[in-house]
Every structure is written in structure tokens, then in C-alpha cells.
Design a protein around this motif. Structure first.
Motif, PDB file in Angstrom:
ATOM      1  N   ALA A  99       0.826  -1.021  -0.148  1.00 44.83           N
ATOM      2  CA  ALA A  99      -0.051   0.142   0.147  1.00 44.83           C
ATOM      3  C   ALA A  99       1.049   1.286   0.140  1.00 44.83           C
ATOM      4  N   GLY A 100       0.293   2.344  -0.269  1.00 45.92           N
ATOM      5  CA  GLY A 100       0.999   3.635  -0.128  1.00 45.92           C
ATOM      6  C   GLY A 100       1.750   3.848  -1.186  1.00 45.92           C
ATOM      7  N   VAL A 101       1.283   3.286  -2.618  1.00 46.83           N
ATOM      8  CA  VAL A 101       2.344   3.866  -3.855  1.00 46.83           C
ATOM      9  C   VAL A 101       1.438   4.768  -4.313  1.00 46.83           C
ATOM     10  N   ASP A 102       1.886   6.199  -3.676  1.00 45.56           N
ATOM     11  CA  ASP A 102       1.246   7.404  -3.844  1.00 45.56           C
ATOM     12  C   ASP A 102       2.039   8.172  -5.162  1.00 45.56           C
ATOM     13  N   PHE A 103       1.371   8.820  -5.842  1.00 43.43           N
ATOM     14  CA  PHE A 103       1.430   9.875  -6.862  1.00 43.43           C
ATOM     15  C   PHE A 103       1.159  11.314  -6.504  1.00 43.43           C
ATOM     16  N   THR A 104       1.888  12.168  -7.024  1.00 46.38           N
ATOM     17  CA  THR A 104       1.662  13.617  -6.293  1.00 46.38           C
ATOM     18  C   THR A 104       1.969  14.421  -7.766  1.00 46.38           C
ATOM     19  N   ASN A 105       0.753  15.295  -8.133  1.00 46.90           N
ATOM     20  CA  ASN A 105       1.185  16.120  -9.311  1.00 46.90           C
ATOM     21  C   ASN A 105       0.553  17.531  -8.783  1.00 46.90           C
ATOM     22  N   ALA A 106       1.349  18.610  -9.441  1.00 44.63           N
ATOM     23  CA  ALA A 106       1.093  19.836  -9.286  1.00 44.63           C
ATOM     24  C   ALA A 106       0.681  20.430 -10.638  1.00 44.63           C
ATOM     25  N   PRO A 107      -0.612  21.232 -10.328  1.00 39.83           N
ATOM     26  CA  PRO A 107      -1.255  21.897 -11.614  1.00 39.83           C
ATOM     27  C   PRO A 107      -0.323  23.057 -12.035  1.00 39.83           C
ATOM     28  N   LEU A 108      -0.113  23.059 -13.390  1.00 39.69           N
ATOM     29  CA  LEU A 108       0.463  24.237 -13.995  1.00 39.69           C
ATOM     30  C   LEU A 108      -0.250  25.246 -14.162  1.00 39.69           C
ATOM     31  N   LEU A 109       0.159  26.463 -13.796  1.00 36.70           N
ATOM     32  CA  LEU A 109      -0.751  27.757 -13.718  1.00 36.70           C
ATOM     33  C   LEU A 109      -0.333  28.940 -14.613  1.00 36.70           C
ATOM     34  N   CYS A 110      -1.050  29.779 -15.140  1.00 29.38           N
ATOM     35  CA  CYS A 110      -0.866  30.833 -15.828  1.00 29.38           C
ATOM     36  C   CYS A 110      -0.943  32.430 -15.109  1.00 29.38           C
ATOM     37  N   ILE A 111      -0.038  33.144 -15.662  1.00 29.03           N
ATOM     38  CA  ILE A 111      -0.083  34.658 -15.528  1.00 29.03           C
ATOM     39  C   ILE A 111      -0.443  35.204 -16.465  1.00 29.03           C
ATOM     40  N   SER A 112      -1.512  36.119 -16.653  1.00 29.27           N
ATOM     41  CA  SER A 112      -1.628  36.909 -17.925  1.00 29.27           C
ATOM     42  C   SER A 112      -2.104  38.248 -17.553  1.00 29.27           C
ATOM     43  N   GLY A 113      -2.334  39.022 -18.861  1.00 24.35           N
ATOM     44  CA  GLY A 113      -2.756  40.384 -18.462  1.00 24.35           C
ATOM     45  C   GLY A 113      -2.812  41.049 -19.750  1.00 24.35           C
ATOM     46  N   HIS A 114      -2.858  42.636 -19.818  1.00 27.08           N
ATOM     47  CA  HIS A 114      -2.992  43.262 -20.741  1.00 27.08           C
ATOM     48  C   HIS A 114      -2.216  44.548 -20.744  1.00 27.08           C
ATOM     49  N   LYS A 115      -1.787  44.942 -21.884  1.00 26.55           N
ATOM     50  CA  LYS A 115      -0.915  46.414 -21.814  1.00 26.55           C
ATOM     51  C   LYS A 115      -1.805  47.220 -22.572  1.00 26.55           C
ATOM     52  N   PHE A 116      -2.513  48.261 -21.648  1.00 24.75           N
ATOM     53  CA  PHE A 116      -3.031  49.193 -22.535  1.00 24.75           C
ATOM     54  C   PHE A 116      -2.673  50.573 -22.635  1.00 24.75           C
ATOM     55  N   ASN A 117      -3.270  51.474 -23.627  1.00 26.10           N
ATOM     56  CA  ASN A 117      -2.829  53.044 -23.527  1.00 26.10           C
ATOM     57  C   ASN A 117      -4.017  53.524 -22.714  1.00 26.10           C
ATOM     58  N   SER A 118      -3.371  54.256 -21.640  1.00 23.02           N
ATOM     59  CA  SER A 118      -4.316  54.605 -20.587  1.00 23.02           C
ATOM     60  C   SER A 118      -5.290  55.907 -21.124  1.00 23.02           C
ATOM     61  N   LYS A 119      -5.049  56.376 -22.232  1.00 25.98           N
ATOM     62  CA  LYS A 119      -5.906  57.653 -22.937  1.00 25.98           C
ATOM     63  C   LYS A 119      -6.914  56.916 -23.519  1.00 25.98           C
ATOM     64  N   THR A 120      -6.745  55.876 -24.720  1.00 31.35           N
ATOM     65  CA  THR A 120      -7.653  55.396 -25.421  1.00 31.35           C
ATOM     66  C   THR A 120      -8.263  54.238 -25.043  1.00 31.35           C
ATOM     67  N   GLY A 121      -7.563  53.579 -24.153  1.00 33.70           N
ATOM     68  CA  GLY A 121      -8.095  52.070 -23.587  1.00 33.70           C
ATOM     69  C   GLY A 121      -7.805  51.035 -24.605  1.00 33.70           C
ATOM     70  N   GLU A 122      -6.842  51.228 -25.532  1.00 31.70           N
ATOM     71  CA  GLU A 122      -6.715  50.211 -26.732  1.00 31.70           C
ATOM     72  C   GLU A 122      -5.473  49.427 -26.004  1.00 31.70           C
ATOM     73  N   GLY A 123      -5.451  48.144 -26.357  1.00 30.64           N
ATOM     74  CA  GLY A 123      -4.373  47.383 -26.210  1.00 30.64           C
ATOM     75  C   GLY A 123      -3.085  47.891 -27.018  1.00 30.64           C
ATOM     76  N   LEU A 124      -1.851  47.663 -26.325  1.00 27.01           N
ATOM     77  CA  LEU A 124      -0.601  48.071 -27.197  1.00 27.01           C
ATOM     78  C   LEU A 124       0.039  46.664 -27.675  1.00 27.01           C
ATOM     79  N   SER A 125       0.184  46.655 -28.877  1.00 30.30           N
ATOM     80  CA  SER A 125       0.809  45.576 -29.227  1.00 30.30           C
ATOM     81  C   SER A 125       2.537  45.646 -29.228  1.00 30.30           C
ATOM     82  N   GLY A 126       3.163  44.500 -29.456  1.00 25.39           N
ATOM     83  CA  GLY A 126       4.386  44.607 -29.660  1.00 25.39           C
ATOM     84  C   GLY A 126       5.308  45.047 -28.371  1.00 25.39           C
ATOM     85  N   TRP A 127       4.779  45.181 -27.374  1.00 25.52           N
ATOM     86  CA  TRP A 127       5.592  45.414 -25.893  1.00 25.52           C
ATOM     87  C   TRP A 127       5.998  44.277 -25.331  1.00 25.52           C
ATOM     88  N   SER A 128       7.281  44.401 -24.700  1.00 21.30           N
ATOM     89  CA  SER A 128       7.827  43.304 -24.180  1.00 21.30           C
ATOM     90  C   SER A 128       7.428  43.229 -22.668  1.00 21.30           C
TER      91      SER A 128
END
Length: 180
Positions: A99-128
Motif C-alpha cells: 500500500a502507499g504507492v502514491d503519486f503527487t502532481n502539481a497543476p501548472l498555472l498561468c499569469i496573464s494580462g494586458h498592456k493598455f494605452n491609458s488615454k484610449t483604452g486600446e491594447g498596445l501590441s509589440g511590448w515586451s
């Protein structure tokens, strides 16, 4: 065993049996220590799969009625999860259940978001955008898409820092100090 009796006793009609054993264990979420249900666990003998089972609601599995011998127990690979220990285990059955042949796994997670122009609210592409680990080392870099979206996936639980690039002609407004 067929036996013919004529004028003599027949002896040594013996029977031998081997006791049968079991292998069991659990499948756990590394972060929460809760059982993981619905995962496939496989049993192999001489490198050939001989049985599979699925973990129950508590992450429990078992293989019953096994003869003594050498076996391998393996857990499935699943996208979005990382094995925290060996995926397959060598098990020898010789006189008692294992007994006790146990397996343990960790979920892989994400971090995400947007880069916006605060004046227009439009997304800014090509930013690192950089991702740093808890020691401050850059572990990944990505570029915002046409909507200003970015993401880092396949991450273990832990502390990270997300950092945007600075560009001449632009001022950081939220957060004011994007480097902390």
C-alpha cells in the motif's frame, strides 16, 4: 485431476496454491494534498500493461488478486500537470500487500494580462513583458499581441514578478512603479 482407481490406492494427488496480493495508493494534488479523481493508473508486468484503473473521488486506486512477482505501477501524463515524483514505480510482491504507492502532481498555472494605452483604452501590441522568479532571475519573456494581451503558462505555484518594458515617450501610470 482425473484419477482412475482400480485395485490400488492412489496417493500424492496434491494441490498447491499461491496467495494473491494487492497494490494500492493515492493520487494527490501537490498544492492542496487533496485526492485527484479520474486519473488513470496502469499496472505492467514484464513491460506489458496488464491492467488499468481510475482513481476514485478521494484519489484512491488499487489492483487486486496479484500473484507474487515484480510489477511496475505508472500514472498517466496529463497536460497542465507536472509529476512531482517518479511517473512509474517498481513494486515487488512477495508475502504481503503493498500500500502507499502514491503519486503527487502539481497543476501548472498561468499569469496573464494586458498592456493598455491609458488615454484610449486600446491594447498596445509589440511590448515586451518579462517574468521573473522569486530570486529576480528572468525566466521568460513574451510580447503583447495585437490586443495588448500577454500570458505565461506552465508555471508552478510560487512567487513571481511581472515586468513591462520602458519606452521613450511613454510613462507608467498603473502601476506607478512597474518594477516592484
Amino acid at each position: 485431476t482425473a484419477v482412475v482407481l482400480d485395485d490400488k490406492d492412489v496417493e500424492d494427488i496434491d494441490f498447491y496454491n499461491v496467495p494473491l496480493f494487492s497494490i494500492s495508493g493515492h493520487k494527490f494534488n501537490y498544492n492542496t494534498q487533496e485526492g485527484l479523481s479520474g486519473w488513470t493508473i496502469s499496472l505492467l508486468k514484464d513491460d506489458v500493461p496488464i491492467a488499468t484503473t481510475t482513481t476514485d473521488a478521494d484519489g484512491y486506486y488499487e489492483f487486486l488478486k496479484l500473484e507474487p512477482g515484480d510489477y511496475v505501477v505508472c500514472e498517466e501524463d496529463r497536460d497542465g500537470w507536472k509529476h512531482m515524483d517518479e511517473r512509474c514505480r517498481d513494486i515487488t510482491l512477495s508475502g504481503e500487500d503493498v500500500a502507499g504507492v502514491d503519486f503527487t502532481n502539481a497543476p501548472l498555472l498561468c499569469i496573464s494580462g494586458h498592456k493598455f494605452n491609458s488615454k484610449t483604452g486600446e491594447g498596445l501590441s509589440g511590448w515586451s513583458i518579462q517574468l521573473k522568479d522569486s530570486t529576480g532571475a528572468v525566466i521568460a519573456t513574451t510580447t503583447t499581441d495585437t490586443e495588448g494581451y500577454y500570458e505565461f503558462c506552465g508555471l508552478m505555484s510560487g512567487d513571481y514578478v511581472v515586468r513591462e518594458e520602458s519606452r521613450d515617450g511613454w510613462k507608467h501610470v498603473d502601476p506607478e512603479d512597474p518594477y516592484t
